[in-house]
Design an enzyme around this catalytic site. Sequence first.
Site, PDB file in Angstrom:
ATOM      1  CD  GLU A   1      -2.835   0.970   2.564  1.00 12.47           C
ATOM      2  OE1 GLU A   1      -4.058   1.232   2.503  1.00 12.47           O
ATOM      3  OE2 GLU A   1      -2.433   0.256   3.514  1.00 12.47           O
ATOM      4  CE  LYS A  51     -10.744  -2.054   6.090  1.00 10.65           C
ATOM      5  NZ  LYS A  51      -9.705  -2.478   6.825  1.00 10.65           N
TER       6      LYS A  51
END
Length: 156
Positions: A46, A62
């Site tokens: 990420e 997510k």
Amino acid sequence: MPHLDRARARDADPLALASRLAAGNPAPYAAVIDVPGLSVVSASPELYLSRDGDVVESRPIKGTGATAADLLDKDYAENVMIVDLVRNDLGRVAAVGSVEVPSLCAVEEHPGLVHLVSTVRARLAPGAGLAGAVRGDFPARICHGRAEIVGSAHHQ
């Protein structure tokens, strides 16, 4: 997770730890921050925060599944919630009207799994810098859905 006592943690070599981490967990985004009193070693799929000139970008993840079909409505809803938090956080240091979401809930393939990834981008306000953007979003709400810290000066 084994407990590492504070004395051993203080004596750890951040670069050696980063090298060991990269060997066992090659991640597209890695960092070592080693300043007096603080060492941080990170490896993640990420993108927490990047800067190119006056443009800052975050790519929160997510939602994870073996395939896109494994992603649930809940994963999409949580991704949108995290994007809203990131928009708010970047808005604290961004030029008015510059926060944008060029990609929302894109499915990215990685070896053996898929992630839901969004992109949030903003142009820094005059006088604002990357340090201000990091202060506005650390610890990373985008990475862990950070809970609000009740009573902290940061959130009053």
